[in-house]
Design a protein around this motif. Structure first.
Motif, PDB file in Angstrom:
ATOM      1  N   UNK A 160       0.831  -1.204   0.000  1.00  0.00           N
ATOM      2  CA  UNK A 160       0.000   0.000   0.000  1.00  0.00           C
ATOM      3  C   UNK A 160       0.867   1.255   0.000  1.00  0.00           C
ATOM      4  N   UNK A 161       1.956   1.227   0.785  1.00  0.00           N
ATOM      5  CA  UNK A 161       2.882   2.357   0.824  1.00  0.00           C
ATOM      6  C   UNK A 161       3.484   2.604  -0.556  1.00  0.00           C
ATOM      7  N   UNK A 162       3.908   1.535  -1.204  1.00  0.00           N
ATOM      8  CA  UNK A 162       4.529   1.658  -2.530  1.00  0.00           C
ATOM      9  C   UNK A 162       3.538   2.244  -3.536  1.00  0.00           C
ATOM     10  N   UNK A 163       2.297   1.835  -3.469  1.00  0.00           N
ATOM     11  CA  UNK A 163       1.295   2.365  -4.395  1.00  0.00           C
ATOM     12  C   UNK A 163       1.145   3.875  -4.204  1.00  0.00           C
ATOM     13  N   UNK A 164       1.048   4.299  -2.930  1.00  0.00           N
ATOM     14  CA  UNK A 164       0.869   5.728  -2.637  1.00  0.00           C
ATOM     15  C   UNK A 164       2.103   6.553  -2.983  1.00  0.00           C
ATOM     16  N   UNK A 165       3.280   6.001  -2.750  1.00  0.00           N
ATOM     17  CA  UNK A 165       4.496   6.803  -2.895  1.00  0.00           C
ATOM     18  C   UNK A 165       5.117   6.736  -4.291  1.00  0.00           C
ATOM     19  N   UNK A 166       4.618   5.864  -5.146  1.00  0.00           N
ATOM     20  CA  UNK A 166       5.247   5.686  -6.460  1.00  0.00           C
ATOM     21  C   UNK A 166       5.263   6.958  -7.287  1.00  0.00           C
ATOM     22  N   UNK A 167       4.259   7.757  -7.222  1.00  0.00           N
ATOM     23  CA  UNK A 167       4.153   8.936  -8.068  1.00  0.00           C
ATOM     24  C   UNK A 167       5.090  10.083  -7.710  1.00  0.00           C
ATOM     25  N   UNK A 168       5.979   9.888  -6.745  1.00  0.00           N
ATOM     26  CA  UNK A 168       6.861  10.971  -6.308  1.00  0.00           C
ATOM     27  C   UNK A 168       8.222  10.970  -6.994  1.00  0.00           C
ATOM     28  N   UNK A 169       8.427  10.096  -7.966  1.00  0.00           N
ATOM     29  CA  UNK A 169       9.737   9.995  -8.614  1.00  0.00           C
ATOM     30  C   UNK A 169      10.204  11.332  -9.188  1.00  0.00           C
ATOM     31  N   UNK A 170       9.392  11.970  -9.997  1.00  0.00           N
ATOM     32  CA  UNK A 170       9.831  13.201 -10.663  1.00  0.00           C
ATOM     33  C   UNK A 170      10.136  14.290  -9.651  1.00  0.00           C
ATOM     34  N   UNK A 171       9.321  14.385  -8.638  1.00  0.00           N
ATOM     35  CA  UNK A 171       9.535  15.376  -7.586  1.00  0.00           C
ATOM     36  C   UNK A 171      10.890  15.142  -6.884  1.00  0.00           C
ATOM     37  N   UNK A 172      11.217  13.881  -6.622  1.00  0.00           N
ATOM     38  CA  UNK A 172      12.500  13.566  -5.970  1.00  0.00           C
ATOM     39  C   UNK A 172      13.675  13.818  -6.914  1.00  0.00           C
ATOM     40  N   UNK A 173      13.505  13.470  -8.181  1.00  0.00           N
ATOM     41  CA  UNK A 173      14.560  13.727  -9.173  1.00  0.00           C
ATOM     42  C   UNK A 173      14.804  15.232  -9.278  1.00  0.00           C
ATOM     43  N   UNK A 174      13.737  16.015  -9.330  1.00  0.00           N
ATOM     44  CA  UNK A 174      13.865  17.475  -9.406  1.00  0.00           C
ATOM     45  C   UNK A 174      14.557  18.031  -8.155  1.00  0.00           C
ATOM     46  N   UNK A 175      14.239  17.476  -6.987  1.00  0.00           N
ATOM     47  CA  UNK A 175      14.868  17.928  -5.737  1.00  0.00           C
ATOM     48  C   UNK A 175      16.367  17.612  -5.739  1.00  0.00           C
ATOM     49  N   UNK A 176      16.730  16.463  -6.264  1.00  0.00           N
ATOM     50  CA  UNK A 176      18.153  16.103  -6.369  1.00  0.00           C
ATOM     51  C   UNK A 176      18.864  17.105  -7.275  1.00  0.00           C
ATOM     52  N   UNK A 177      18.264  17.373  -8.434  1.00  0.00           N
ATOM     53  CA  UNK A 177      18.860  18.334  -9.381  1.00  0.00           C
ATOM     54  C   UNK A 177      19.025  19.716  -8.754  1.00  0.00           C
ATOM     55  N   UNK A 178      17.998  20.157  -8.019  1.00  0.00           N
ATOM     56  CA  UNK A 178      18.032  21.492  -7.416  1.00  0.00           C
ATOM     57  C   UNK A 178      19.060  21.572  -6.289  1.00  0.00           C
ATOM     58  N   UNK A 179      19.153  20.525  -5.501  1.00  0.00           N
ATOM     59  CA  UNK A 179      20.050  20.516  -4.350  1.00  0.00           C
ATOM     60  C   UNK A 179      21.493  20.274  -4.738  1.00  0.00           C
ATOM     61  N   UNK A 180      21.711  19.357  -5.671  1.00  0.00           N
ATOM     62  CA  UNK A 180      23.072  18.982  -6.059  1.00  0.00           C
ATOM     63  C   UNK A 180      23.222  18.988  -7.578  1.00  0.00           C
ATOM     64  N   UNK A 181      23.167  20.164  -8.202  1.00  0.00           N
ATOM     65  CA  UNK A 181      23.308  20.215  -9.661  1.00  0.00           C
ATOM     66  C   UNK A 181      24.694  19.762 -10.128  1.00  0.00           C
ATOM     67  N   UNK A 182      25.642  19.667  -9.213  1.00  0.00           N
ATOM     68  CA  UNK A 182      27.012  19.268  -9.542  1.00  0.00           C
ATOM     69  C   UNK A 182      27.213  17.753  -9.590  1.00  0.00           C
ATOM     70  N   UNK A 183      26.293  17.002  -9.028  1.00  0.00           N
ATOM     71  CA  UNK A 183      26.497  15.553  -8.917  1.00  0.00           C
ATOM     72  C   UNK A 183      25.940  14.838 -10.155  1.00  0.00           C
TER      73      UNK A 183
END
Length: 189
Positions: free
Chosen positions: A141-164
């Motif tokens: 159930x957790x996986x079903x609810x949380x699956x749609x957050x991929x793009x948001x997490x990818x964007x947060x990684x890019x914003x926080x660590x554009x150098x990595x």
């Protein structure tokens, strides 16, 4: 650093790697394979988080800080309290943005078949299948609810660590191909 195509060589040999993705996407499996391939230690973040009876371990954040401070590691990009600590120190992020139907079928298969009765971290066992109906945070159930957050997490990684360097893998073929060529073009340090 722009997002790397899965076929691109890494700009250097990474020493501190994060593997992200939705629950059930294969983060831990890929992290283990990546660690083996690069000759780095793998620390499973779930083992640091879960204490007996599935309770969060009070030492979790301190353990994550110690892991992040060490010179070489591969671990999963998960847990809100751990993400910023690990992201600040990593030199490679690999993100599994696999389709929901694939992730869910793998997770259900793993939950029903492979982990039944298996002792996991600190004496914990996968809960009985019936808990799917009673536990709002059952892994499926957790996986079903949380699956749609991929793009948001990818964007947060890019914003926080554009150098990595960031590699986003969107299919099992990309995962296999990327892992096979992971050391191509990256010199040992």
């Amino acid at each position: 650093m722009p997002e790397l195509d899965p076929r691109d060589a890494l700009p250097g040999r990474p020493r501190r790697c994060l593997v992200g993705g939705a629950s059930g996407s294969g983060k831990t499996t890929l992290a283990r394979h990546l660690a083996d391939r690069l000759g780095l230690p793998h620390t499973e973040l779930d083992a640091l988080f879960h204490g007996p009876g599935w309770t969060p371990r009070p030492e979790f954040e301190n353990d994550v800080r110690a892991l992040a401070a060490s010179p070489n590691w591969v671990t999963e990009y998960q847990y809100d309290r751990a993400r910023p600590i690990l992201l600040a120190r990593c030199d490679l992020v690999v993100y599994l943005a696999l389709p929901r139907r694939l992730v869910m079928s793998r997770l259900i298969r793993r939950t029903v078949l492979s982990r039944r009765g298996t002792v996991l971290w600190n004496g914990n066992r996968e809960p009985p299948l019936r808990s799917f109906f009673t536990d709002r945070d059952h892994v499926v159930r957790w996986a079903w609810r949380s699956h749609g957050h991929d793009q948001e997490r990818i964007d947060a990684i890019r914003a926080t660590r554009p150098d990595v360097p960031l590699v986003v893998l969107r299919s099992p073929d990309e995962v296999v191909g990327w892992l096979a060529g992971v050391t191509r073009g990256s010199a040992p340090e």
